[in-house]
Design a protein around this motif. Structure first.
Motif, PDB file in Angstrom:
ATOM      1  N   GLU A  57       0.826  -1.213   0.000  1.00 10.98           N
ATOM      2  CA  GLU A  57       0.000   0.000   0.000  1.00 10.98           C
ATOM      3  C   GLU A  57       0.857   1.259   0.000  1.00 10.98           C
ATOM      4  N   ARG A 111      -5.432  -4.957  -7.150  1.00 11.44           N
ATOM      5  CA  ARG A 111      -5.658  -4.327  -5.848  1.00 11.44           C
ATOM      6  C   ARG A 111      -5.752  -2.808  -5.910  1.00 11.44           C
ATOM      7  N   SER A 113      -7.855  -0.792  -7.655  1.00 13.45           N
ATOM      8  CA  SER A 113      -9.079  -0.294  -8.294  1.00 13.45           C
ATOM      9  C   SER A 113      -9.480   1.093  -7.776  1.00 13.45           C
ATOM     10  N   LEU A 114      -9.228   1.388  -6.514  1.00 12.91           N
ATOM     11  CA  LEU A 114      -9.571   2.718  -5.989  1.00 12.91           C
ATOM     12  C   LEU A 114      -8.707   3.797  -6.639  1.00 12.91           C
ATOM     13  N   GLN A 115      -7.442   3.494  -6.872  1.00 14.81           N
ATOM     14  CA  GLN A 115      -6.564   4.447  -7.545  1.00 14.81           C
ATOM     15  C   GLN A 115      -6.985   4.640  -8.998  1.00 14.81           C
ATOM     16  N   ARG A 116      -7.419   3.564  -9.650  1.00 16.10           N
ATOM     17  CA  ARG A 116      -7.914   3.707 -11.023  1.00 16.10           C
ATOM     18  C   ARG A 116      -9.187   4.552 -11.033  1.00 16.10           C
ATOM     19  N   ALA A 117     -10.031   4.392 -10.035  1.00 12.34           N
ATOM     20  CA  ALA A 117     -11.230   5.233  -9.942  1.00 12.34           C
ATOM     21  C   ALA A 117     -10.839   6.698  -9.752  1.00 12.34           C
ATOM     22  N   ALA A 118      -9.800   6.946  -8.964  1.00 11.12           N
ATOM     23  CA  ALA A 118      -9.326   8.320  -8.766  1.00 11.12           C
ATOM     24  C   ALA A 118      -8.759   8.886 -10.070  1.00 11.12           C
ATOM     25  N   ASP A 121     -11.610   9.881 -12.203  1.00  8.28           N
ATOM     26  CA  ASP A 121     -12.142  11.178 -11.762  1.00  8.28           C
ATOM     27  C   ASP A 121     -11.280  12.326 -12.275  1.00  8.28           C
TER      28      ASP A 121
END
Length: 188
Positions: A57, A111, A113-118, A121
Motif C-alpha cells: 500500500e 488491488r 481499483s480505488l486508484q484507477r477510480a481516482a 475522476d
C-alpha cells in the motif's frame, strides 16, 4: 530511548519494493523476494513497513503520487486536445521506458481499483474543464469519455507489457485521441 537506528535507507528500500511489485504484482511477490531485493532482513522490513500488504500500500501510494504528478502536469495544458495528447504520449513513453518495468502498476494491479477510480475522476474533471472552456461541446458525456480513455490507458499498458514498442503503444494513444469531439469553435 529511541531504539537502534535503521541500518538501511527506507526510501531506497521502498523504491525497490515499488519496482518488484510493478514487475510481478502483489500476489506473485514474496516477502523473501522483497527482503532479497531490498537487502533488508525480514525483522527490519516488518519493523519499517509492517506486513507485505502495508508495504504494498505504501509502495502503491508512492507510485500513484508520481503518476498523478505527471497527469496533472499534462492536464494543466491550456486546451483539452493538447492535454489529452500529452497524457497519451506521456503514457506511451512511460510504459515503454526501458529503465522501468513495462506497463503500469496502477493500471494492471487488481488491488489498485480505488486508484484507477481516482484517475478516472481526474480524467473526467479535465474533460469537464474542456466543456466549461468551450474546447468540447456542451453535450459531451465526460464520464463515458473518461471511462473510454482509462480503458485505452489500460490497453496501452497491456500492450507495453506484452512487448509493444513505443511507436506501437503511442499509435494506440494517437488513434484514441480521434474520439474527442471537435471543438465547437473549430474553424473560427
Amino acid at each position: 530511548m529511541t531504539g537502534r537506528p535503521r541500518s538501511f535507507d527506507r526510501d531506497a528500500a521502498l523504491a525497490v519494493a515499488v519496482e518488484l511489485f510493478w514487475r510481478q504484482g502483489f500476489d506473485r511477490t514474496s516477502i523473501a523476494e522483497l527482503t532479497e531485493a531490498t537487502g533488508v532482513n525480514p525483522p527490519s522490513l516488518y519493523a519499517a513497513f509492517g506486513d507485505k500488504k502495508s508495504l504494498f500500500e505504501e509502495a502503491a501510494g508512492v507510485y500513484f503520487a508520481r503518476t498523478c504528478e505527471g497527469f496533472d502536469a499534462a492536464a494543466a495544458l491550456p486546451d483539452t486536445r493538447t492535454a489529452m495528447a500529452r497524457v497519451l504520449d506521456d503514457t506511451a513513453r512511460a510504459h515503454t521506458d526501458t529503465t522501468t518495468p513495462p506497463g503500469c502498476l496502477l493500471l494492471t494491479e487488481p488491488r489498485l481499483s480505488l486508484q484507477r477510480a481516482a484517475l478516472h475522476d481526474r480524467l473526467r474533471r479535465r474533460l469537464d474543464q474542456g466543456v466549461r472552456d468551450g474546447d468540447l461541446p456542451a453535450a459531451t458525456d465526460t464520464d463515458a469519455l473518461a471511462t473510454y480513455f482509462l480503458a485505452v490507458l489500460r490497453g496501452m499498458s497491456g500492450l507495453a507489457r506484452d512487448g509493444g514498442t513505443f511507436d506501437e503503444v503511442r499509435a494506440v494513444g494517437a488513434t484514441a485521441l480521434a474520439v474527442l469531439p471537435p471543438s465547437p469553435h473549430a474553424g473560427d
